[in-house]
Design an enzyme around this catalytic site. Structure first.
Site, short mmCIF file in Angstrom:
data_model
loop_
_atom_site.label_atom_id
_atom_site.label_comp_id
_atom_site.label_asym_id
_atom_site.label_seq_id
_atom_site.Cartn_x
_atom_site.Cartn_y
_atom_site.Cartn_z
N TYR A 191 -0.77 -15.19 2.09
CA TYR A 191 -1.95 -14.39 1.71
C TYR A 191 -2.99 -15.31 1.11
O TYR A 191 -2.66 -16.19 0.30
CB TYR A 191 -1.56 -13.38 0.63
CG TYR A 191 -1.44 -11.97 1.10
CD1 TYR A 191 -0.29 -11.55 1.74
CD2 TYR A 191 -2.47 -11.04 0.89
CE1 TYR A 191 -0.16 -10.24 2.17
CE2 TYR A 191 -2.34 -9.74 1.32
CZ TYR A 191 -1.19 -9.34 1.96
OH TYR A 191 -1.07 -8.05 2.39
N SER A 230 0.82 -1.21 0.00
CA SER A 230 0.00 0.00 0.00
C SER A 230 0.86 1.26 0.00
O SER A 230 0.34 2.35 0.26
CB SER A 230 -0.87 0.00 1.25
OG SER A 230 -0.02 0.00 2.39
N LEU A 252 -3.97 4.55 21.62
CA LEU A 252 -3.24 5.19 22.72
C LEU A 252 -2.88 6.64 22.43
O LEU A 252 -2.69 7.43 23.35
CB LEU A 252 -1.95 4.42 23.02
CG LEU A 252 -2.11 2.96 23.45
CD1 LEU A 252 -0.74 2.32 23.64
CD2 LEU A 252 -2.94 2.86 24.72
N GLY A 253 -2.77 6.98 21.17
CA GLY A 253 -2.37 8.34 20.85
C GLY A 253 -2.04 8.49 19.38
O GLY A 253 -2.35 7.61 18.57
#
Lengths: 583, 658
Positions: A503, A253, A320-321
């Site tokens: 995959y 990607s 978390l951030g």
């Protein structure tokens, strides 16, 4: 069979220069709504101008100018498409043409937050199109719903921080006003990670990191680069290449996914055999959490200071951030690069060969992918076309060693009945990696839906898991009333000392089904059960998101879940980062 | 309750009309497993010897014993040599030819359900197949291969006991027709186990041939199904559980003989005349049997059972993720209980498709008739009544409805004239074969009588599975202190527990069995069940009496054994002396008229009772230097005895016989 006119293919990774995501360009333009939207599809993969379609003669072509494949006609694709899926060009299922703004719920706005945000000067938007664009990843059900014009819970606003400090301000305001934040990088998630929890009643703010896309410095002495986490893969490589460097991190990607996204999902690239996966590549990570900023105090190459805090961040999936800056290892660009391919009489031999290659050769052998069944090589002398399998290879490094190792690899392959099938085929194989995602959109125009999913598994289980999962998919489809035999295939895409990444590709013609997406999801669910029962992992690099959450406890044990939960409870007690992934 | 079952086709019919030789030499091209990579016998041996599994065990054994790995490898190779089949089509054809001749002489027909054959053919192509025939006769596996050859199906490799190897030529011929030989006991022998299990798994995983073995482990001498043995079933399920194959199809096969070749042989064996060692000459002596009529055989190929669907939700296959799959490991508790439950299910599937002949009903009735001679009309009337009950319970009964009932009865009696004598249209009380000589001594007379009774019992036993649950309920009602539902259930549960070595009762299924029994008896108007009570109806008396009487010999047998343990057993009682001592005690009781059922002399019943008492902790084993002594917990045995016969034994029979 996909065929296209052969020719010198310079570099499949380099996408046409016409894409300009240059940071300075974006900075000049103060309107932030729609830079991405303008060149990206809102309800499918990749660039608006690039797609597979059948022309008036019924021949498949790939539009645009961005890829090597662009502008080419592939007469064999139609036949492959029709015979594989029982699909027909007569039976179309076109997507609804334009994003339907009226289908989007009006935003839930926390006025106090909006006021405070305004005073910081950080750009934001409440535009329906901007919000819808950031409300999804690329799971089948997400894209299918968009194509039907259906929109669920979407973020109420989008903000565009342009640096670390902006993020600190946004997170502080979110905590102050109890607003839910969902970090957004490239939007390429395939784990429902970007889906807004429908039960969330607070204002949901999508934190789009795309403006944090600069390389802040390059340290040639230590071979590191300090980069803002919103940068997307191809841009990072392009900018580093200008200075003669690369990271070597090339996930499929990479055209769209961001550095921060890689960190948050524990991404893996196809050249990891030389360069390593994301966890091997990062030297330093900076993340803004509701409790403040987490980072290490130095850039030592390795530390023994208790559990590595990077590993709380890597794979935290936005719970978390926001990762804002990363120091990454870089390498000089390879002197020499060579593609190759080997055809094996069957998948079993191919897997055995990869295993052997791996134990004998390191360093130069950058990557490979092993696919059974016909896809781009259909006939090869003396091989059973139904069983043959192709390995595509990429060698990088100094010329002499590349050539030496190339020979070694082909010698090993010969021991397993493999025959060299040329550079072109290798290059095509790699190029296919980037365009394969576009194929799904073509299928969806003609009643065909599908997806790929991955796992990692010890070597001794590779063949068993491939056989069993493929068969499980076929059987589940039959049991659920799918009228046409599904495409159920797999490939080995990564190799490790102790195992491989596999995959699975699964697609079917859904004519005659009233709820195809539900059927698809049930089959994928069964396939995942089968994967786990055969010693496979829950995910090699896609992550857990919300799609695979239900298996987390059995995957990491009850205690493991407790550890992760307690970290979340400490770092984010108010569940500001409320995308509800992972746990 | 009528179950859908397939129709049969007689495969001997065609053989009676055309050339056996042409049949034996016919073109044989069976369909094979879709994932098959064909390989020769030698290659198979190499695959086994070079497997990771075997390598691991060889190294382990070498470390433990100090022998060189090469020597252990040699040993493994020798074991494999001794074990492996050497299937040859020519031998198969020879057998096909010979068996044609033999079968045509012995049997009127061999009936096979063709739809089952078609299902099997399909199953063989899809997944590796395991064939699980019931085991009542030596004939079973030859018959199986014969049928598969006839239908052009893949010939199985068959797990056979080592004792066949004693029959020199025949042993080798069986080997060439697909038998492989395993030692009867190899408990601690790791290497043997490894070679054996790897051999079976290699054949199965690669789909080289269907694997056939007998779940019951040995021939049932009583025609009751035996408690399944789990060893081989564990082995064949392993490749699925470890993900080495997608699925395995297990096909239960029910072989029912109208007349068993070994009929009186079994009875004598059960009475303590030791089993003749299998030898070729012994087999030839059996030529006498060739001159007799053994009626027909029914072979029913059941629905293939997918191991995958059996295991669904029962076994977490992830448990094999954390150790390399080639390292041998004891099955975990959940795998063990899964395999055990599957084994019971499969044995029950065999039972369900066993064809019952009218004679089975007659034998059941005759065994219950101790008082007066029956005239044939009365017997016919009773048989018709029982036929209807049987059908209501879903039995697979082959009663020719187009033939007048009296003819059905007389032809059945005629076929079994060795067991029952008819004089002037009257059937004497109890079974009475020609073996009963009036001149012999009382004990000899008793034993001769017992041979006939046990032979008859083996036919009644064929129908036991049909009546078992209702019969346990009937007996439970009888021993319960009241008609309170909970009390009846408790008694049912007690009996079920007591007899779980005797009959096929799936572990942990007490509630289901109770409900099944209640359902059948309520449906057929025998019982009324309210919230609180289980009550018999007026018209249910006859059925209840029949059912209770069916269980009586077992109750009485267990009770007498308890009595023996309390009253007679000395401190020095050992496992070995148990059977003779019990038998002696029983003979005395029978001769003195205190015991009714000669059937209790069956060593099968005695062994099962001991196993039950050991399981319940009423008897304890203590292993000595050279023998295992049995220690009796008198209090417990006493209480079991009391519970088994709430009322004095003599009364049991009269209770319902009004």
């Amino acid at each position: 069979v996909i065929e296209w006119t052969p020719g010198g293919i310079p570099s499949i990774h380099r996408v046409s220069k016409s894409v300009n995501l240059n940071s300075s360009y974006l900075k000049k333009k103060q309107c932030f709504t729609g830079q991405m939207q303008e060149i990206m599809k809102w309800n499918g993969w990749g660039y608006v101008d690039s797609k597979f379609q059948f022309n008036k003669k019924g021949q498949a072509e790939f539009t645009g100018k961005r890829y090597r494949l662009s502008g080419m006609v592939m007469p064999a694709l139609k036949e492959w498409f029709e015979s594989t899926f029982g699909a027909s060009l007569q039976h179309k299922t076109p997507a609804s043409a334009i994003p339907n703004s009226s289908a989007v719920q009006p935003p839930i706005l926390n006025e106090a937050f909006v006021e405070d945000l305004k005073s910081t000067g950080i750009p934001f938007s409440q535009d329906a199109e901007d919000r819808v664009f950031r409300a999804h990843g690329h799971c089948l059900h997400e894209i299918f719903a968009l194509r039907e014009g259906k929109v669920g819970r979407v973020p109420d606003m989008v903000v565009w921080p342009s640096n670390h400090n902006d993020v600190v301000k946004i997170v502080e305001l979110a905590c102050k006003h109890n607003v839910c934040l969902i970090p957004y990088g490239g939007g390429t998630s395939v784990s429902s990670a970007l889906e807004c929890p429908p039960e969330e009643t607070r204002t949901i703010v999508s934190v789009d990191t795309s403006q944090m896309n600069r390389i802040l410095w390059i340290d040639e002495k230590n071979l590191t680069a300090h980069v803002e986490a919103g940068i997307v893969g191809q841009e990072l490589e392009r900018l580093l290449n200008e200075s003669g460097y690369c990271t070597g991190h090339e996930p499929d990607s990479m055209e769209f996914s961001s550095l921060g996204g890689w960190v948050a999902t524990r991404a893996s690239g196809m050249k990891k055999n030389i360069y390593g996966n994301i966890e091997d590549l990062v030297v330093h990570i900076r993340m803004v959490t509701p409790q403040g900023v987490i980072e290490k105090s130095c850039q030592g190459p390795r530390m023994s200071t208790g559990p590595d805090i990077h590993h709380f961040i890597l794979g935290s999936e936005g719970t978390l951030g926001v990762v804002t800056e990363v120091t990454m290892k870089i390498r000089p660009m390879p002197e020499y690069q060579k593609y190759g391919s080997v055809v094996f009489p069957n998948f079993e031999q191919g897997v055995a060969c990869l295993r052997e290659v791996l134990t004998l050769i390191t360093n130069v052998f950058a990557g490979h992918a092993l696919k059974p069944q016909k896809f781009y090589i259909t006939k090869f002398k003396g091989f059973d076309p139904n069983r043959l399998c192709v390995a595509t290879l990429l060698f990088e490094g100094d010329r002499e060693r590349v050539l030496q190792h190339e020979k070694q690899v082909y010698d090993i392959a010969a021991k397993f009945g493999g025959l060299a099938a040329g550079e072109d085929n290798g290059q095509r194989g790699y190029m296919l990696t980037f365009v394969i995602a576009y194929l799904r959109d073509l299928g969806m125009d003609y009643y065909v839906i599908g997806e790929s999913f991955e796992t990692s598994v010890p070597w001794d289980r590779v063949l068993d898991i491939c056989r069993n999962v493929k068969e499980r998919i076929i059987r589940e489809c039959k049991e659920r009333g799918v009228q046409f035999p599904p495409l159920s295939t797999c490939r080995v895409t990564q190799t490790y000392d102790a195992g491989a990444c596999v995959y699975f590709y699964f697609a079917f013609n859904y004519r005659g089904l009233s709820d195809p997406v539900h059927v698809y999801e049930q089959v994928e669910h069964a396939a995942r059960d089968e994967i786990l029962a055969n010693g496979g992992s829950l995910s090699h690099h896609h992550g857990v998101g919300k799609l695979r959450k239900e298996w987390m406890r059995e995957t990491v044990s009850r205690v493991g879940m407790g550890m992760l939960k307690s970290v979340k409870d400490y770092v984010d007690p108010g569940n500001i980062f409320g995308n509800r992934n992972l746990l | 309750m009528l179950k859908k079952r397939d129709d049969f086709e007689d495969i001997l019919e065609e053989r009676r009309n055309c050339s056996d030789l042409r049949y034996a030499l016919k073109c044989y091209t069976p369909v094979v497993y879709k994932g098959l990579t064909p390989c020769k016998a030698g290659v198979l041996k190499n695959m086994v010897l070079q497997s990771d599994q075997l390598h691991y065990v060889i190294n382990q054994v070498s470390k433990e014993t100090g022998k060189a790995p090469e020597d252990v490898q040699e040993e493994a190779s020798a074991i494999l040599e001794e074990m492996a089949h050497r299937m040859q089509l020519s031998t198969v054809r020879f057998f096909a030819f010979t068996l044609c001749k033999v079968f045509k002489t012995l049997f009127r027909s061999i009936c096979v359900n063709e739809e089952g054959i078609q299902r099997l053919q399909q199953a063989i192509q899809e997944h590796p197949v395991v064939l699980l025939p019931s085991h009542r006769s030596y004939m079973d596996f030859l018959l199986m291969s014969y049928i598969l050859f006839t239908y052009d199906l893949a010939l199985p490799v068959i797990a056979a006991g080592m004792d066949f190897m004693g029959m020199k030529i025949v042993g080798e011929m069986l080997r060439m027709s697909g038998a492989f030989f395993i030692r009867r006991s190899f408990g601690g022998d790791k290497l043997y186990w490894a070679v054996f299990s790897e051999y079976v798994k290699t054949i199965l995983k690669n789909g080289l041939a269907p694997v056939e073995f007998f779940l019951e482990g040995t021939r049932s001498r009583t025609a009751k199904s035996l408690t399944p043995k789990l060893g081989l079933l564990n082995i064949v399920m392993d490749p699925f559980l470890k993900g080495e194959v997608f699925d395995i199809n297990v096909v239960p096969v029910s072989i029912s003989y109208e007349r068993i070749l070994e009929e009186t042989l079994y009875a004598r064996e059960l009475l303590g005349v030791p089993k003749p060692k299998e030898s070729t000459s012994g087999l030839f002596k059996a030529r006498r049997v060739l001159s007799e009529d053994y009626g027909s055989i029914h072979v029913y190929f059941g629905q293939p059972v997918s191991v995958r669907s059996l295991a669904e939700g029962r076994v977490n296959r992830c448990q094999f993720n954390l150790t390399p799959r080639h390292i041998p490991k004891r099955p975990s508790d959940d795998v063990h209980s899964f395999v055990n439950a599957a084994a019971y299910r499969l044995v029950r599937a065999q039972e369900e498709n066993m064809v019952l002949k009218p004679w089975v009903l007659l034998a059941s009735l005759l065994l219950q008739n101790h008082h007066q001679d029956l005239d044939q009309d009365r017997l016919t009337e009773e048989a018709l009544w029982l036929r209807d009950v049987c059908r209501q319970y879903g039995a697979f009964l082959h009663w020719p409805d187009h033939v007048p009932p009296s003819e059905v009865v007389s032809s059945s009696l005629d076929l079994h004239r060795g067991l029952v004598r008819i004089s002037e249209g009257r059937v004497p009380a109890g079974p009475s074969g020609p073996g009963v000589h009036p001149g012999a001594g009382p004990e000899e007379q008793l034993l001769n009588q017992a041979v006939v009774v046990l032979s008859c019992a083996s036919y009644r036993n064929q129908a036991l599975h049909v009546f078992l649950r209702p019969a346990l309920l009937a007996s439970a009602m009888h021993i319960a202190t009241s008609s309170n539902k909970q009390e009846v259930f408790n008694s049912f549960s007690f009996l079920r527990n007591m007899f779980s070595n005797e009959f096929i009762l799936c572990p942990g299924a007490t509630m289901q069995d109770f409900e099944e029994a209640c359902f059948l008896l309520v449906k057929t108007g025998v019982l009324q069940i309210t919230e609180q009570e289980v009550l018999s109806t007026h018209r249910g008396h006859r059925t209840l009496a029949f059912l209770t009487r069916m269980m009586d010999p077992f109750l009485q047998g267990y009770q007498v054994i308890c009595m023996f343990l309390c009253e007679e057993a000395s401190e020095a009682l050992t496992e070995k002396t148990f059977i003779p001592a019990v038998r002696g005690f029983m003979v005395k009781q029978l001769l003195s008229g205190r015991l009714r059922y000669t059937e209790v002399l069956s060593s099968d019943l005695q062994k099962n009772a001991l196993a039950a008492l050991l399981r319940l902790g009423a008897v304890l084993k203590t292993k000595g230097a050279d023998q295992t002594t049995l220690k009796v917990n008198r209090v417990m045995v006493n209480s079991l005895e009391d519970t088994l016969g709430k009322k004095p034994l003599q009364h049991l029979w009269f209770e319902f016989s009004s």
